[in-house]
Design a protein around this motif. Structure first.
Motif, PDB file in Angstrom:
ATOM      1  N   LEU A 336      68.597  50.041 128.243  1.00 54.09           N
ATOM      2  CA  LEU A 336      68.537  51.545 128.242  1.00 54.09           C
ATOM      3  C   LEU A 336      67.493  52.291 128.909  1.00 54.09           C
ATOM      4  CD1 LEU A 336      70.173  52.023 124.737  1.00 54.09           C
ATOM      5  CD2 LEU A 336      71.360  52.195 126.838  1.00 54.09           C
ATOM      6  N   LYS A 337      66.264  51.494 128.688  1.00 49.63           N
ATOM      7  CA  LYS A 337      64.952  52.150 129.113  1.00 49.63           C
ATOM      8  C   LYS A 337      64.643  51.847 130.785  1.00 49.63           C
ATOM      9  CE  LYS A 337      62.301  51.147 125.039  1.00 49.63           C
ATOM     10  NZ  LYS A 337      61.018  50.664 124.242  1.00 49.63           N
ATOM     11  N   HIS A 338      65.159  50.858 131.294  1.00 46.30           N
ATOM     12  CA  HIS A 338      64.605  50.612 132.682  1.00 46.30           C
ATOM     13  C   HIS A 338      65.752  50.292 133.424  1.00 46.30           C
ATOM     14  CE1 HIS A 338      60.833  50.072 130.716  1.00 46.30           C
ATOM     15  NE2 HIS A 338      61.387  48.924 129.966  1.00 46.30           N
ATOM     16  N   ALA A 339      67.049  49.914 133.022  1.00 45.52           N
ATOM     17  CA  ALA A 339      68.116  49.463 134.230  1.00 45.52           C
ATOM     18  C   ALA A 339      68.883  50.461 134.787  1.00 45.52           C
ATOM     19  CB  ALA A 339      68.825  48.261 133.347  1.00 45.52           C
ATOM     20  N   ASN A 340      69.095  51.508 134.131  1.00 47.27           N
ATOM     21  CA  ASN A 340      69.824  52.553 134.333  1.00 47.27           C
ATOM     22  C   ASN A 340      71.393  52.007 134.476  1.00 47.27           C
ATOM     23  OD1 ASN A 340      67.910  54.576 134.843  1.00 47.27           O
ATOM     24  ND2 ASN A 340      67.690  53.704 136.948  1.00 47.27           N
ATOM     25  N   TYR A 359      74.447  37.528 128.426  1.00 48.45           N
ATOM     26  CA  TYR A 359      74.613  39.165 128.373  1.00 48.45           C
ATOM     27  C   TYR A 359      74.448  39.531 129.908  1.00 48.45           C
ATOM     28  CZ  TYR A 359      72.156  43.498 128.529  1.00 48.45           C
ATOM     29  OH  TYR A 359      71.613  44.859 128.762  1.00 48.45           O
ATOM     30  N   ARG A 360      75.157  40.505 130.283  1.00 44.72           N
ATOM     31  CA  ARG A 360      75.407  41.187 131.532  1.00 44.72           C
ATOM     32  C   ARG A 360      75.264  42.656 131.450  1.00 44.72           C
ATOM     33  NH1 ARG A 360      79.576  37.208 132.475  1.00 44.72           N
ATOM     34  NH2 ARG A 360      81.194  39.023 132.252  1.00 44.72           N
ATOM     35  N   ASP A 361      74.622  43.265 132.469  1.00 40.05           N
ATOM     36  CA  ASP A 361      74.666  44.651 132.705  1.00 40.05           C
ATOM     37  C   ASP A 361      74.730  44.872 134.129  1.00 40.05           C
ATOM     38  OD1 ASP A 361      72.137  45.135 134.121  1.00 40.05           O
ATOM     39  OD2 ASP A 361      71.151  44.705 132.136  1.00 40.05           O
ATOM     40  N   ASN A 362      75.114  46.005 134.598  1.00 39.19           N
ATOM     41  CA  ASN A 362      75.319  46.365 136.053  1.00 39.19           C
ATOM     42  C   ASN A 362      74.227  47.225 136.452  1.00 39.19           C
ATOM     43  OD1 ASN A 362      75.787  48.611 134.671  1.00 39.19           O
ATOM     44  ND2 ASN A 362      77.982  49.214 135.668  1.00 39.19           N
ATOM     45  N   GLY A 363      72.807  47.117 135.658  1.00 39.53           N
ATOM     46  CA  GLY A 363      71.823  48.056 136.341  1.00 39.53           C
ATOM     47  C   GLY A 363      71.207  47.679 137.568  1.00 39.53           C
ATOM     48  N   ILE A 364      69.953  48.256 137.755  1.00 41.80           N
ATOM     49  CA  ILE A 364      69.365  47.788 138.917  1.00 41.80           C
ATOM     50  C   ILE A 364      68.532  46.458 139.354  1.00 41.80           C
ATOM     51  CG2 ILE A 364      68.692  50.645 139.184  1.00 41.80           C
ATOM     52  CD1 ILE A 364      65.991  49.941 138.285  1.00 41.80           C
ATOM     53  N   ILE A 397      68.080  32.980 133.712  1.00 39.63           N
ATOM     54  CA  ILE A 397      68.002  34.399 133.950  1.00 39.63           C
ATOM     55  C   ILE A 397      68.554  34.447 135.502  1.00 39.63           C
ATOM     56  CG2 ILE A 397      66.788  36.572 134.430  1.00 39.63           C
ATOM     57  CD1 ILE A 397      64.846  35.544 132.145  1.00 39.63           C
ATOM     58  N   ASN A 398      69.549  35.294 135.787  1.00 37.02           N
ATOM     59  CA  ASN A 398      70.124  35.503 137.068  1.00 37.02           C
ATOM     60  C   ASN A 398      70.154  37.000 137.304  1.00 37.02           C
ATOM     61  OD1 ASN A 398      71.371  35.111 139.778  1.00 37.02           O
ATOM     62  ND2 ASN A 398      73.417  34.961 138.727  1.00 37.02           N
ATOM     63  N   THR A 399      69.182  37.386 138.181  1.00 37.78           N
ATOM     64  CA  THR A 399      69.166  38.845 138.441  1.00 37.78           C
ATOM     65  C   THR A 399      68.354  38.962 139.960  1.00 37.78           C
ATOM     66  OG1 THR A 399      68.216  40.719 137.696  1.00 37.78           O
ATOM     67  CG2 THR A 399      66.720  38.802 137.671  1.00 37.78           C
ATOM     68  N   GLY A 400      68.416  39.989 140.393  1.00 36.02           N
ATOM     69  CA  GLY A 400      67.855  40.391 141.657  1.00 36.02           C
ATOM     70  C   GLY A 400      67.705  41.967 141.824  1.00 36.02           C
ATOM     71  N   GLU A 401      67.050  42.350 142.699  1.00 32.14           N
ATOM     72  CA  GLU A 401      66.809  43.957 142.774  1.00 32.14           C
ATOM     73  C   GLU A 401      68.185  44.582 143.200  1.00 32.14           C
ATOM     74  OE1 GLU A 401      63.504  45.129 144.984  1.00 32.14           O
ATOM     75  OE2 GLU A 401      62.150  44.225 143.820  1.00 32.14           O
TER      76      GLU A 401
END
Length: 413
Positions: A336-340, A359-364, A397-401
């Protein structure tokens, strides 16, 4: 002494023991190999010198008879003198270095050679003394007998060297096997030490979490029974004063402000108590509490939060349940704070004694390298990692910009 220092000390001791024994074995093998090489070279050199001097005596004797060179007499006799010295040296080496049947076998062959050398020397000396003009058949026969005896000695020496080398190779092979076995023992000991360290560290972390859980519960109870009661009493007296003022048709603005402030204080106190010891968790359990939390987020209309599980009755220790709830709460707060992000998804499953949280989100998204930096925005994620590791859990952790975030947490109950 701290646990880490004790653990490192034991691992270092195991490595030192293995290294010391291995180095000792290598040094011993090298020294023995050099010693055997020197002994074998000495055996071969002395035996070859015996054959060489007798061969020289034969050549010089030929010169003496063919050329009638009287000066060769001294040279021929010197060859036999040197041969005797070499024979004595070879006998001393065999007596000094070798014991048992090997020594006896070598010395018997050497005695045969020495016997033929003495016979040959006596016959050659007698022939020279009598100023013979041609080879005596007995001398030729003795030279031939010497060669046969020497060939037997040479074969005996080579057989002995071959057996010694084979025995040495077997010793080296045994030493390698023992070293390999010792390596396996050291690896096993280090493995046991690491397991013991991890077990103790996990137990300490669980005890720390348990102490934290009990302390939070105690503080929450103290706040509820102490400060909560006082604030509730203040609110009650404010209502009585407010009622009295209404009876006398008086309006007190300060009293209204005090009433509002006491209400805010009660709300903040309730939030603090709930943060220390979530009552919703005690009442509904982990999954239902997360669903209620997600429903509150969904009510804002900005983010869609979903909790999925095929195990509605996941049973966790209260302390661990609280930590899992806080981990999920921290994931939501970070998003909520950083991912938009507009979508959040939790999948919580229990497979035998392992709980897996996806856990998954569709943020930045973000760069995974930032987890280990001093970026304050990633402090919440590092807290999550520390919490999951504190009770022996694992994380991926699987993420990227621009790719959103997918985090997989697993731990054994």
């Amino acid at each position: 002494m701290s646990l880490k220092i004790l653990f490192r000390g034991r691992v270092l001791l195991a490595i030192i023991i293995f290294t010391t024994i291995t180095c000792t074995g290598i040094i011993y093998t090298s020294i023995k190999s050099l010693r055997l090489d020197r002994e074998h070279l000495s055996l071969l050199e002395l035996s070859k010198n015996i054959d060489l001097e007798i061969s020289h005596s034969r050549i010089f004797l030929d010169d003496y008879f063919l050329l009638n060179d009287s000066l060769k007499k001294t040279t021929i006799l010197n060859c036999f003198t040197k041969t005797s010295r070499y024979t004595i040296s070879l006998d001393s080496l065999i007596s000094e270095k070798y014991k048992g049947s090997r020594e006896e076998y070598l010395r018997n062959s050497l005695e045969q050679v020495d016997s033929h050398v003495n016979k040959l020397q006596n016959k050659v000396a007698a022939s020279l003394q009598n100023n013979a003009e041609n080879f005596n058949v007995a001398i030729l026969t003795e030279y031939r007998d010497f060669q046969l005896a020497y060939q037997e000695l040479d074969r005996t020496i080579h057989d002995y060297i071959l057996r010694e080398n084979n025995g040495f190779r077997q010793s080296v092979f045994t030493l390698v096997l023992l070293t390999f076995f010792l390596l396996l023992v050291c690896i096993f000991l280090i493995y046991r030490i690491i397991n013991s360290y991890n077990t103790i560290e996990k137990q300490q972390a669980l005890r720390a979490l348990e102490v934290e859980y009990k302390e939070r519960k105690r503080i929450a109870a103290d706040l509820h029974d102490g400060l909560g009661s006082i604030l509730s009493s203040i609110a009650l007296f404010i209502k009585l004063i407010e009622k009295d003022c209404t009876t006398h048709n008086k309006e007190n603005k300060s009293l209204t402000q005090v009433k509002e402030l006491s209400g805010i204080a009660l709300e903040n106190l309730e939030a603090t108590i709930n943060n220390l010891n979530p009552s919703i968790l005690n009442k509904y359990g982990l999954l239902k509490s997360l669903e209620i939390l997600c429903d509150k987020i969904n009510d804002t209309g900005q983010v869609n939060c979903v909790v999925n599980s095929t195990n509605p009755e996941i049973k966790l220790d209260p302390n661990m349940e609280l930590n899992v709830y806080r981990i999920c709460n921290e994931l939501i707060n970070n998003t909520l704070k950083h991912a938009n992000a507009s979508k959040l998804f939790f999948d919580i499953q229990q497979i035998k004694k392992t709980v897996v949280i996806l856990y998954r989100d569709n943020g930045i998204g973000f760069s995974p390298e930032l987890i280990h930096t001093s970026d304050e925005e990633k402090m919440g994620l590092r807290n999550i990692i520390n919490r999951i590791e504190s009770f022996g859990g694992k994380y991926e952790i699987n993420t990227g910009e621009g790719k959103g975030v997918e985090i997989k947490l697993s731990f054994t109950i």
